[in-house]
Design a protein around this motif. Structure first.
Motif, PDB file in Angstrom:
ATOM      1  N   ALA A   5       0.724  -1.261   0.005  1.00  0.00           N
ATOM      2  CA  ALA A   5      -0.047  -0.102  -0.062  1.00  0.00           C
ATOM      3  C   ALA A   5       1.017   1.356  -0.003  1.00  0.00           C
ATOM      4  N   VAL A   6       0.606   2.315  -0.811  1.00  0.00           N
ATOM      5  CA  VAL A   6       1.425   3.204  -1.079  1.00  0.00           C
ATOM      6  C   VAL A   6       0.426   4.487  -1.017  1.00  0.00           C
ATOM      7  N   GLU A   7       0.652   5.542  -0.108  1.00  0.00           N
ATOM      8  CA  GLU A   7      -0.151   6.505   0.048  1.00  0.00           C
ATOM      9  C   GLU A   7       0.204   7.694  -1.200  1.00  0.00           C
ATOM     10  N   LEU A   8      -0.917   7.667  -1.864  1.00  0.00           N
ATOM     11  CA  LEU A   8      -0.988   8.787  -3.309  1.00  0.00           C
ATOM     12  C   LEU A   8      -0.925  10.044  -2.760  1.00  0.00           C
ATOM     13  N   GLU A  41       6.803   1.748  -7.430  1.00  0.00           N
ATOM     14  CA  GLU A  41       6.800   1.390  -5.888  1.00  0.00           C
ATOM     15  C   GLU A  41       6.298   0.430  -5.659  1.00  0.00           C
ATOM     16  N   GLY A  42       6.184  -0.592  -6.463  1.00  0.00           N
ATOM     17  CA  GLY A  42       5.608  -1.890  -6.315  1.00  0.00           C
ATOM     18  C   GLY A  42       4.140  -2.036  -5.842  1.00  0.00           C
ATOM     19  N   LEU A  43       3.159  -1.127  -6.162  1.00  0.00           N
ATOM     20  CA  LEU A  43       1.909  -1.072  -5.875  1.00  0.00           C
ATOM     21  C   LEU A  43       0.929  -1.840  -6.787  1.00  0.00           C
ATOM     22  N   GLN A  44      -0.054  -2.745  -6.475  1.00  0.00           N
ATOM     23  CA  GLN A  44      -0.622  -3.328  -7.334  1.00  0.00           C
ATOM     24  C   GLN A  44      -1.730  -2.331  -7.876  1.00  0.00           C
ATOM     25  N   LEU A  45      -2.351  -2.845  -9.145  1.00  0.00           N
ATOM     26  CA  LEU A  45      -3.147  -1.817  -9.849  1.00  0.00           C
ATOM     27  C   LEU A  45      -4.451  -2.220  -9.263  1.00  0.00           C
ATOM     28  N   THR A  46      -4.874  -3.517  -8.897  1.00  0.00           N
ATOM     29  CA  THR A  46      -6.046  -4.061  -8.408  1.00  0.00           C
ATOM     30  C   THR A  46      -5.827  -4.748  -7.003  1.00  0.00           C
TER      31      THR A  46
END
Length: 206
Positions: A5-8, A41-46
């Motif tokens: 989880a990455v904060e946008l 950043e390794g964040l999944q799209l779904t």
């Protein structure tokens, strides 16, 4: 694979080399920048905590903020709202089930308690699309347990069998109401009939 989880953060406009003014960013550019950043950043799209869930959260919260601004008549931190008789009073966390899975949003409140959000209404736990999906799966013959398992597998959303039963019961109530509706004395009916005949035309060369 574990989702990260990455904060946008807000994407800043690109400055023009000639004028030193921010250049407008198109929707396509913004999406491309967000997707590229998510991948780097390794964040999944779904999935849980993915980009789509975070974007949905941002959109919903922005819409809610716009609603309370319209309700109060002034922007957040605007000095013009002092002494108006009503003001923002923080917010409460609420989890709603969306097409991209469960999303936690912060719903703003006002001191007078007169704010009635429309995008995420009070006591609303599911947004448009989820009920239709449940009804579609139910119409295809899936049991309540199978529907709950499907939502958990695809969206990571825990939906109880009771909730699914509540959704399908609403449809049954609507059907019963439609069946017991009062009928008109006369119903005009128009019958249209036609026959399609294929004709083969032969041309003769003289």
């Amino acid at each position: 694979m574990t989702d990260t989880a990455v904060e946008l953060e807000t994407v800043e406009p690109v400055e023009s080399a000639h004028l030193g003014q921010p250049e407008p960013v198109s929707d396509e550019q913004l999406v491309a920048m967000l997707v590229e950043r998510a991948r780097s950043e390794g964040l999944q799209l779904t999935g849980q905590g993915g980009l789509l869930q975070q974007l949905t959260k941002r959109v919903l919260e922005s819409a809610l903020e716009g609603e309370i601004t319209d309700h109060l008549g002034y922007e957040k931190h605007d000095a013009g709202g002092r002494g108006s008789g009503n003001s923002r009073n923080g917010g409460r966390a609420k989890t709603v089930l969306t097409d991209v899975g469960p999303v936690e949003v912060k719903v703003p409140r006002d001191t007078s308690g007169t704010f009635e959000p429309q995008i995420v209404k009070k006591r609303q736990r599911r947004l448009t699309g989820v009920d239709e999906m449940v009804l579609s799966l139910s119409a295809k013959g899936l049991t309540h347990g199978e529907i709950a398992a499907h939502l958990a597998e695809v969206y990571g959303a825990e939906v109880s069998k009771q909730t699914i039963s509540t959704i399908t019961d609403k449809v049954m109530d609507g059907m019963a109401e439609w069946q017991s509706r009062p009928l008109d004395r006369v119903y005009p009916v128009l019958f249209v009939d036609a026959i399609n005949v294929k004709i083969r035309v032969l041309s003769t060369i003289l």
